[in-house]
Design an enzyme around this catalytic site. Structure first.
Site, PDB file in Angstrom:
ATOM      1  N   ASP A  14       0.848  -1.193   0.000  1.00  0.00           N
ATOM      2  CA  ASP A  14       0.000   0.000   0.000  1.00  0.00           C
ATOM      3  C   ASP A  14       0.885   1.245   0.000  1.00  0.00           C
ATOM      4  O   ASP A  14       1.668   1.460   0.934  1.00  0.00           O
ATOM      5  CB  ASP A  14      -0.894  -0.012   1.249  1.00  0.00           C
ATOM      6  N   ASP A  15       0.788   2.043  -1.051  1.00  0.00           N
ATOM      7  CA  ASP A  15       1.539   3.304  -1.160  1.00  0.00           C
ATOM      8  C   ASP A  15       3.056   3.105  -1.232  1.00  0.00           C
ATOM      9  O   ASP A  15       3.818   4.003  -0.857  1.00  0.00           O
ATOM     10  CB  ASP A  15       1.228   4.249   0.013  1.00  0.00           C
ATOM     11  N   CYS A  54      -6.072   4.248  -4.056  1.00  0.00           N
ATOM     12  CA  CYS A  54      -6.230   2.826  -3.744  1.00  0.00           C
ATOM     13  C   CYS A  54      -7.522   2.151  -4.158  1.00  0.00           C
ATOM     14  O   CYS A  54      -7.477   1.076  -4.755  1.00  0.00           O
ATOM     15  CB  CYS A  54      -5.960   2.589  -2.263  1.00  0.00           C
ATOM     16  N   ARG A  58      -7.394  -1.001  -6.774  1.00  0.00           N
ATOM     17  CA  ARG A  58      -7.671  -2.346  -6.276  1.00  0.00           C
ATOM     18  C   ARG A  58      -8.860  -2.980  -7.004  1.00  0.00           C
ATOM     19  O   ARG A  58      -8.865  -4.177  -7.284  1.00  0.00           O
ATOM     20  CB  ARG A  58      -7.898  -2.300  -4.763  1.00  0.00           C
ATOM     21  N   LYS A 112      -5.931  -5.625   3.308  1.00  0.00           N
ATOM     22  CA  LYS A 112      -6.779  -4.499   2.908  1.00  0.00           C
ATOM     23  C   LYS A 112      -7.598  -4.834   1.667  1.00  0.00           C
ATOM     24  O   LYS A 112      -7.056  -5.215   0.636  1.00  0.00           O
ATOM     25  CB  LYS A 112      -5.899  -3.271   2.644  1.00  0.00           C
ATOM     26  N   HIS A 114     -10.798  -2.660   0.528  1.00  0.00           N
ATOM     27  CA  HIS A 114     -11.098  -1.303   0.051  1.00  0.00           C
ATOM     28  C   HIS A 114     -11.892  -1.270  -1.256  1.00  0.00           C
ATOM     29  O   HIS A 114     -11.704  -0.379  -2.087  1.00  0.00           O
ATOM     30  CB  HIS A 114      -9.833  -0.454  -0.078  1.00  0.00           C
ATOM     31  N   SER A 137      -8.643   1.388   4.477  1.00  0.00           N
ATOM     32  CA  SER A 137      -7.313   1.864   4.894  1.00  0.00           C
ATOM     33  C   SER A 137      -7.172   1.888   6.414  1.00  0.00           C
ATOM     34  O   SER A 137      -8.149   2.062   7.155  1.00  0.00           O
ATOM     35  CB  SER A 137      -7.059   3.267   4.339  1.00  0.00           C
ATOM     36  N   HIS A 202       0.998   2.503   4.132  1.00  0.00           N
ATOM     37  CA  HIS A 202       0.003   3.565   4.262  1.00  0.00           C
ATOM     38  C   HIS A 202       0.115   4.204   5.645  1.00  0.00           C
ATOM     39  O   HIS A 202       0.426   3.530   6.631  1.00  0.00           O
ATOM     40  CB  HIS A 202      -1.394   2.973   4.055  1.00  0.00           C
ATOM     41  N   ASP A 254      -0.145  -0.778  -4.859  1.00  0.00           N
ATOM     42  CA  ASP A 254      -1.409  -0.286  -5.410  1.00  0.00           C
ATOM     43  C   ASP A 254      -1.272   1.057  -6.115  1.00  0.00           C
ATOM     44  O   ASP A 254      -2.071   1.400  -6.988  1.00  0.00           O
ATOM     45  CB  ASP A 254      -2.485  -0.206  -4.318  1.00  0.00           C
ATOM     46  N   ASN A 255      -0.260   1.836  -5.746  1.00  0.00           N
ATOM     47  CA  ASN A 255       0.001   3.132  -6.388  1.00  0.00           C
ATOM     48  C   ASN A 255       1.332   3.658  -5.878  1.00  0.00           C
ATOM     49  O   ASN A 255       1.972   3.033  -5.032  1.00  0.00           O
ATOM     50  CB  ASN A 255      -1.126   4.147  -6.122  1.00  0.00           C
ATOM     51  N   LYS A 272       1.929   9.529  -5.245  1.00  0.00           N
ATOM     52  CA  LYS A 272       0.545   9.140  -4.996  1.00  0.00           C
ATOM     53  C   LYS A 272      -0.413  10.277  -5.325  1.00  0.00           C
ATOM     54  O   LYS A 272      -0.165  11.432  -5.014  1.00  0.00           O
ATOM     55  CB  LYS A 272       0.369   8.732  -3.526  1.00  0.00           C
TER      56      LYS A 272
END
Length: 456
Positions: A14-15, A54, A58, A112, A114, A137, A202, A254-255, A272
């Site tokens: 994540d991130d 996100c 996703r 996660k 989301h 998140s 994250h 994810d990004n 991001k």
């Protein structure tokens, strides 16, 4: 004799930014296990998440579709899904988990999700036999100095039931890893599909103390190291169970990273929630000894392509009654061209840019607060950092890419141009949505209010 179906483990950070792993150039984060994955497998240089935020990215990973295609560009005016929202991933969508389950796979999602927290949208309604994790998140719980209207307690779910509220986030990665090991052991005769989506990196950064003490990059580096440790445990478990050559392990993000808390997208520009390369281009590593060649792949691949690639590897039938945007990239594993030459960059519902081959044309540049019109053309083969705008020098490339943008607007729509799109599907929507938890002052929460204010 039918070829044996591979076990599949898809790990989604994540991130995590393009420059946050040692194998992608980081000199401040310790990632020996992920680096070993890259050394023993295939490291991709031009892999794109479907969105720089996100929920959208996703949903795309799960369905093989651009977020706009499945109604995942915006969420009732929000950039991402929030607790208790009425919208989520439509139950009519056929996720990669549903496909693999239909092909005989045991399926589990850890971490996660989301893609919606109403019962109709949860992982167990989208092809996963079981689920253990946070439905959104880790900054979407009760948190100090967060906002005047506090969110409800952060829920930890087992399948569709809340089993803990406001859990100790520093312990979650260890608990996720324990669940992953248990799932691998219970399904070692295969085939199985494990989707492990970490909360790291994250905000807020809650990492175990030992990683914090050893970090050379503050709390961010500790969170990266904790996630790397988890990868090491899983790789060791596969080896001990004799599943190394039978299991495809994928690691991605994810990004792009936020660059204000220790993250890095170097050598890319932006991060991001931006429309530059640093928002979309992320690490992607595949490892399966004896089946995936070791090396570096420069082919253009997008997150939507994971869907048909895994489906074909597993012998699952890809839906033919709807548009799927992904292209099988397994030819790249054999040194052949993949099926993708074009990628469209969306920020929420606005079409911002297109890449075709080496060229990237940007019509909008922005982030989740605003997008402004621009005329920018970059040669990503020679200018990965988007520093030299050659728009005026290559009118033929501009014309060709502009035509691709127009075609995409007609197909998927573009809020900036007032186009709705001819082939888009709605997100799921329920009446009378509720949050999974409600604050109770008498509840014995581990942390009634998380003590870190960081969010985003």
């Amino acid at each position: 004799m039918e070829a044996k179906k591979p076990n599949i483990i898809l790990i989604n950070a994540d991130d995590l930014g393009y420059g946050d792993l040692g194998c992608y150039g980081s000199a401040v984060n310790d990632t020996p296990h992920i680096d070993r994955m890259a050394a023993e497998g295939l490291r991709f240089t031009d892999f794109y998440s479907a969105a720089p935020i996100c929920s959208s990215s996703r949903g795309a990973l799960m369905t093989g579709c651009y977020p706009r295609r499945i109604g995942f560009g915006m969420f009732d005016g929000n950039h991402v899904l929030f607790p208790g929202q009425r919208v989520g991933l439509n139950p009519n969508e056929i996720t990669i988990a549903k496909l693999l389950k239909s092909a005989g796979y045991a399926t589990m999602h850890i971490g996660k999700w989301h893609c919606g927290d109403q019962p109709e949208f949860l992982p167990t309604r989208h092809g996963f036999d079981s689920y253990y994790g946070l439905p959104f998140s880790n900054d979407m719980g009760r948190q100090c100095n967060r906002r005047e209207n506090m969110l409800p307690p952060l829920p930890l779910l087992l399948d569709e039931s809340v089993i803990e509220q406001q859990p100790d986030q520093a312990a979650l990665t260890s608990r996720y890893t324990e669940q992953a090991v248990r799932f691998i052991r219970e399904n070692k005769n295969g085939p199985f599909f494990l989707y492990l989506a970490h909360m790291h990196v994250h905000l807020p950064h809650y990492a175990p103390e030992r990683f914090i003490k050893a970090s050379r990059n503050g709390p961010f580096g500790a969170a990266v190291a904790c996630m790397d440790w988890s990868c090491g445990v899983i790789l060791r478990e596969l080896a001990e169970q004799g599943l190394d050559e039978d299991t495809l392990v994928i690691f991605t993000s994810d990004n792009g990273a936020r660059t204000t808390e220790g993250g890095s997208n170097a050598p890319l520009a932006g991060g991001k929630a931006t429309t530059q390369e640093g928002g979309f281009r992320v690490p992607f590593i595949m490892r399966r000894p004896g089946h995936v060649p070791a090396g570096v792949c420069n082919g253009l691949v997008a997150a939507m392509d994971v869907y048909p690639t895994l489906a074909n590897m597993a012998g699952a039938k890809i839906p033919t009654d709807r548009t799927i945007d992904g292209a099988d990239f397994s030819p790249l594993l054999r040194g052949q061209p993949s099926g993708r030459d074009t990628f469209f960059y969306y920020m929420n519902d606005a079409l911002c840019a297109v890449r075709n081959g080496k060229w990237k044309l940007a019509a909008l540049r922005g982030n989740w607060t605003k997008c402004e019109p621009v005329n920018e053309l970059y040669d990503l083969e020679t200018d990965i950092g988007e520093t030299d705008n050659v728009y005026e020098k290559h009118p033929e490339a501009v014309a060709a890419l502009t035509a691709l943008l127009e075609k995409c607007r007609a197909d998927l729509g573009d809020s900036a141009a007032g186009k709705t799109g001819n082939d888009i599907r709605p997100s799921g929507c329920v009446d009378n949505p509720t949050t999974l938890t409600q604050y109770d002052p008498t509840h014995p929460y581990y942390m009634a209010i998380y003590d870190l204010p960081d969010a985003g």
